[in-house]
Scaffold this motif. Structure first.
Motif, PDB file in Angstrom:
ATOM      1  N   GLU A 150      24.562  17.166   9.717  1.00  0.00           N
ATOM      2  CA  GLU A 150      23.813  17.459  10.929  1.00  0.00           C
ATOM      3  C   GLU A 150      22.578  18.272  10.573  1.00  0.00           C
ATOM      4  N   ARG A 151      21.408  17.749  10.977  1.00  0.00           N
ATOM      5  CA  ARG A 151      20.144  18.452  10.769  1.00  0.00           C
ATOM      6  C   ARG A 151      19.931  18.848   9.313  1.00  0.00           C
ATOM      7  N   GLY A 152      20.248  17.929   8.448  1.00  0.00           N
ATOM      8  CA  GLY A 152      19.991  18.157   7.034  1.00  0.00           C
ATOM      9  C   GLY A 152      20.953  19.107   6.353  1.00  0.00           C
ATOM     10  N   ARG A 153      22.103  19.404   6.976  1.00  0.00           N
ATOM     11  CA  ARG A 153      23.077  20.300   6.376  1.00  0.00           C
ATOM     12  C   ARG A 153      24.475  19.691   6.427  1.00  0.00           C
ATOM     13  N   LEU A 154      25.297  20.131   5.478  1.00  0.00           N
ATOM     14  CA  LEU A 154      26.714  19.805   5.521  1.00  0.00           C
ATOM     15  C   LEU A 154      27.406  20.770   6.481  1.00  0.00           C
ATOM     16  N   HIS A 155      28.168  20.221   7.419  1.00  0.00           N
ATOM     17  CA  HIS A 155      28.887  21.049   8.381  1.00  0.00           C
ATOM     18  C   HIS A 155      30.382  20.887   8.156  1.00  0.00           C
ATOM     19  N   GLY A 156      31.045  22.021   7.875  1.00  0.00           N
ATOM     20  CA  GLY A 156      32.489  22.008   7.771  1.00  0.00           C
ATOM     21  C   GLY A 156      33.129  22.076   9.147  1.00  0.00           C
ATOM     22  N   ALA A 157      34.439  22.258   9.170  1.00  0.00           N
ATOM     23  CA  ALA A 157      35.148  22.308  10.439  1.00  0.00           C
ATOM     24  C   ALA A 157      34.782  23.543  11.249  1.00  0.00           C
ATOM     25  N   VAL A 158      34.346  24.627  10.574  1.00  0.00           N
ATOM     26  CA  VAL A 158      34.074  25.884  11.270  1.00  0.00           C
ATOM     27  C   VAL A 158      32.590  26.214  11.317  1.00  0.00           C
ATOM     28  N   GLU A 159      31.881  26.043  10.205  1.00  0.00           N
ATOM     29  CA  GLU A 159      30.490  26.460  10.150  1.00  0.00           C
ATOM     30  C   GLU A 159      29.722  25.607   9.153  1.00  0.00           C
ATOM     31  N   PRO A 160      28.395  25.613   9.282  1.00  0.00           N
ATOM     32  CA  PRO A 160      27.590  24.835   8.329  1.00  0.00           C
ATOM     33  C   PRO A 160      27.517  25.515   6.967  1.00  0.00           C
ATOM     34  N   TRP A 161      27.331  24.693   5.957  1.00  0.00           N
ATOM     35  CA  TRP A 161      27.084  25.207   4.617  1.00  0.00           C
ATOM     36  C   TRP A 161      25.578  25.375   4.460  1.00  0.00           C
ATOM     37  N   LEU A 162      25.160  26.526   3.938  1.00  0.00           N
ATOM     38  CA  LEU A 162      23.734  26.773   3.762  1.00  0.00           C
ATOM     39  C   LEU A 162      23.170  26.075   2.538  1.00  0.00           C
ATOM     40  N   GLY A 163      24.047  25.647   1.656  1.00  0.00           N
ATOM     41  CA  GLY A 163      23.635  24.926   0.450  1.00  0.00           C
ATOM     42  C   GLY A 163      24.802  24.124  -0.063  1.00  0.00           C
ATOM     43  N   LEU A 164      24.857  23.950  -1.374  1.00  0.00           N
ATOM     44  CA  LEU A 164      25.960  23.212  -1.981  1.00  0.00           C
ATOM     45  C   LEU A 164      27.110  24.131  -2.368  1.00  0.00           C
ATOM     46  N   THR A 165      26.981  25.410  -2.100  1.00  0.00           N
ATOM     47  CA  THR A 165      28.059  26.359  -2.386  1.00  0.00           C
ATOM     48  C   THR A 165      28.413  27.115  -1.112  1.00  0.00           C
ATOM     49  N   MET A 166      29.648  27.600  -1.053  1.00  0.00           N
ATOM     50  CA  MET A 166      30.115  28.359   0.113  1.00  0.00           C
ATOM     51  C   MET A 166      31.056  29.452  -0.368  1.00  0.00           C
ATOM     52  N   GLU A 167      30.902  30.638   0.212  1.00  0.00           N
ATOM     53  CA  GLU A 167      31.753  31.784  -0.060  1.00  0.00           C
ATOM     54  C   GLU A 167      32.603  32.039   1.176  1.00  0.00           C
ATOM     55  N   ALA A 168      33.914  32.150   0.991  1.00  0.00           N
ATOM     56  CA  ALA A 168      34.821  32.314   2.124  1.00  0.00           C
ATOM     57  C   ALA A 168      34.737  33.728   2.689  1.00  0.00           C
TER      58      ALA A 168
END
Length: 256
Positions: free
Chosen positions: A105-123
């Motif tokens: 969505e809108r050029g971003r990967l969206h998980g079940a809870v929130e969008p990822w700001l890049g290719l990495t995510m910190e919980a």
């Protein structure tokens, strides 16, 4: 010591004068001073001997402390490792590979809870203030538990998560940091996208290198071949499983 050569020189010069002229005046106290100096030399020898003994005792004591510290660390490490195994936590020296789904969505990967700001995510944990142990494995944050979720098998994504028919991306992620294992998958502290299969209007786009992902997310169109005449779900899952085998083989050979 430094004073001894000077004293020897003075004694030699005094002896020379006495041989020439006989007894030298004003040196009557020298014998008394020499006796006192010998007494102090004996005391110095005794102190040095005690000091040597103290140094030996110090070394033995330090060695004993170091052995006790090593034993304490080993006991603590065994206890921690045992608790992590009971809690099914993993601290792997190499990333653990898993599979998950997003929408685009809108050029971003969206998980079940929130969008990822890049290719990495910190919980992060939404219910517990302490973030140093994320993902929590003691049930304190309730359900669903915190962490970045990934499955052990790509084929299980649809059954476990479900997904929309449009703007779908299935990917393989490398999990690092604290990783809690479950029957079908993992909850991780950190995740990085390492391969992606994107459902495109013209078919499926396979992206084995993350650098190729951004043109697709930005709407510029696929930079790789589009496979249209295939059933998206099994094709995407099968391709991701192949990527996992290739990735694991490459990682092993890099460290061999």
């Amino acid at each position: 010591m430094s004073y001894r050569p000077r004293m020897d020189d003075l004694r030699a010069e005094l002896d020379l004068l006495e041989r020439r002229y006989g007894s030298v005046a004003d040196v009557a106290d020298v014998t008394r001073l020499q006796i006192a100096r010998q007494r102090h030399n004996h005391e110095l020898d005794r102190v040095n001997a005690e000091l040597d003994e103290l140094l030996v005792r110090r070394r033995v004591t330090v060695d004993s402390i170091e052995r006790l510290i090593a034993l304490e660390r080993e006991i603590l490490r065994r206890a921690i490792d045992g608790e992590r195994r009971r809690r099914r936590e993993g601290w792997s020296p190499t990333p653990i590979l898993g599979f998950r789904a997003w929408t685009i969505e809108r050029g971003r990967l969206h998980g079940a809870v929130e969008p990822w700001l890049g290719l990495t995510m910190e919980a992060t944990c939404r219910t517990v203030t302490a973030q140093d142990e994320v993902p929590h494995s003691d049930g304190r944050c309730g359900a669903p538990a915190c962490g970045i979720y990934a499955l052990k098998r790509a084929i299980d994504i649809q059954d476990v998560t479900g997904w929309p028919t449009e703007h779908l991306a299935l990917g393989m992620v490398a999990l690092t940091g604290k990783v809690v294992e479950h029957a079908l998958g993992y909850r991780a502290q950190r995740a990085q996208v390492v391969a992606l299969a994107v459902q495109h209007p013209d078919g499926v786009v396979f992206v084995p290198h993350p650098v190729d992902l951004w043109p697709i997310l930005d709407g510029a169109g696929p930079t790789r071949d589009v496979f249209g005449a295939i059933d998206p779900y099994p094709a995407m899952c099968q391709w991701l499983e192949v990527q996992k085998e290739t990735h694991e083989w490459t990682s092993v050979n890099r460290t061999a």
